[in-house]
Design a protein around this motif. Structure first.
Motif, PDB file in Angstrom:
ATOM      1  N   GLU A   1       6.626   1.485   2.640  1.00 26.07           N
ATOM      2  CA  GLU A   1       6.335   0.524   1.571  1.00 26.07           C
ATOM      3  C   GLU A   1       6.925   0.970   0.223  1.00 26.07           C
TER       4      GLU A   1
ATOM      5  N   GLU B   1       2.535   3.945   1.355  1.00 24.90           N
ATOM      6  CA  GLU B   1       3.065   4.563   2.576  1.00 24.90           C
ATOM      7  C   GLU B   1       4.569   4.655   2.406  1.00 24.90           C
TER       8      GLU B   1
ATOM      9  N   HIS C   1      -4.140  -2.199   5.800  1.00 25.87           N
ATOM     10  CA  HIS C   1      -4.859  -0.926   5.754  1.00 25.87           C
ATOM     11  C   HIS C   1      -4.659  -0.309   4.377  1.00 25.87           C
TER      12      HIS C   1
ATOM     13  N   HIS D   1       0.847  -1.191   0.000  1.00 30.62           N
ATOM     14  CA  HIS D   1       0.000   0.000   0.000  1.00 30.62           C
ATOM     15  C   HIS D   1       0.883   1.241   0.000  1.00 30.62           C
TER      16      HIS D   1
ATOM     17  N   ASP E   1       2.254  -5.361   6.870  1.00 31.57           N
ATOM     18  CA  ASP E   1       2.191  -5.015   8.296  1.00 31.57           C
ATOM     19  C   ASP E   1       1.472  -6.059   9.147  1.00 31.57           C
TER      20      ASP E   1
HETATM   21 FE   LIG Z   1       1.368   0.214   6.530  1.00 33.90          FE
END
Ligand SMILES: [Fe+2]
Ligand SMILES: [Fe+2]
Length: 245
Positions: free
Chosen positions: A75, A72, A136, A70, A155
């Motif tokens: 990442e 972030e 998420h 995702h 995560d």
């Molecule tokens: Fe994350």
């Protein structure tokens, strides 16, 4: 900071950097194959450390795929640094991720993967699984290396501190404790419990992973399906208010 490199499954190299300010590890996974695949770029400000780790295994300019779960910083924050260094490299992420974030952020367009699509990179096959909001983010997805059954679980199974690279002991207990502690801290509510959270985690368990490659904490080798079901139960209870007998 210094990156530690360990092979946790055949051709899968865990590049771990412990960041003292955060008190956690940031782990990238390099699948060394004909078309080298890096799972997570690491943060932009940690690029030199991740790069040093990758360099221990391959010539970083050979990198072909950059996968992540995702959008972030840990990442994919260093995505453009990797794209600049490796001329054939391309991001590989969900259709949502490519459409809503990556294709504007990145210097080159991403390969937008549909749920279930496979990247065959040589002796490894990486199946992409769209997992919206798990752990998420609307754009979330995970990769499963089918040949040796390694799940790159982002995560999920978060464990704080600087634990060993790979363990055959339980990691769900530490992950459950981290969920409980996290619920009272400033980064609470990181994982939404949606109508499809439990089904998504059960789908991951049904893959029967042999290795769970965690982004923060130890990787686990053993009955990954059972560990995932145990985690699903904790998430249901702690985040979803689901009480099971
Ligand atoms: Fe994350
Ligand atoms: Fe992360």
């Amino acid at each position: 900071m210094k990156s530690q490199v360990s092979e946790i499954a055949r051709g899968v190299h865990r590049i771990s950097t412990f960041h003292p300010d955060f008190g956690i590890q940031f782990n990238q996974f390099l699948v060394a194959d004909d078309e080298p695949f890096l799972m997570h770029t690491g943060m932009r400000r940690m690029f030199e450390h991740t790069l040093a780790g990758v360099r221990q295994v391959i010539d970083p300019a050979r990198l072909r795929w950059i996968g992540f779960s995702h959008f972030e910083s840990d990442e994919c924050g260093a995505l453009n640094e990797w794209l600049a260094l490796a001329p054939a490299a391309q991001a590989a992420c969900s259709f949502v991720g490519a459409t809503v974030a990556v294709n504007d952020f990145a210097e080159r367009p991403a390969r937008a993967l549909a749920d279930g699509e496979v990247l065959a990179i040589g002796g490894h096959r990486l199946r992409f699984l769209a997992t919206p909001h798990v752990p998420h983010g609307w754009d979330a997805g995970l990769f499963f290396e089918e040949t040796d059954r390694t799940l790159f679980c982002s995560d999920l199974f978060f464990q704080p501190g600087d634990p060993v690279a790979l363990t055959e002991s339980d990691v769900t207990g530490a992950a459950a404790e981290a969920i409980r502690v996290g619920a009272t801290g400033p980064l609470a509510n990181d994982m939404p419990f949606t109508p499809y959270t439990d089904a998504t985690l059960r789908r991951l368990a049904a893959l029967e992973p042999r290795t769970l490659a965690a982004m923060h904490g130890s990787s686990y080798r053993g009955d990954g399906g059972r560990a995932m079901l145990a985690l699903a139960r904790v998430i249901g209870e702690e985040l979803g208010g689901v009480r099971r007998p």
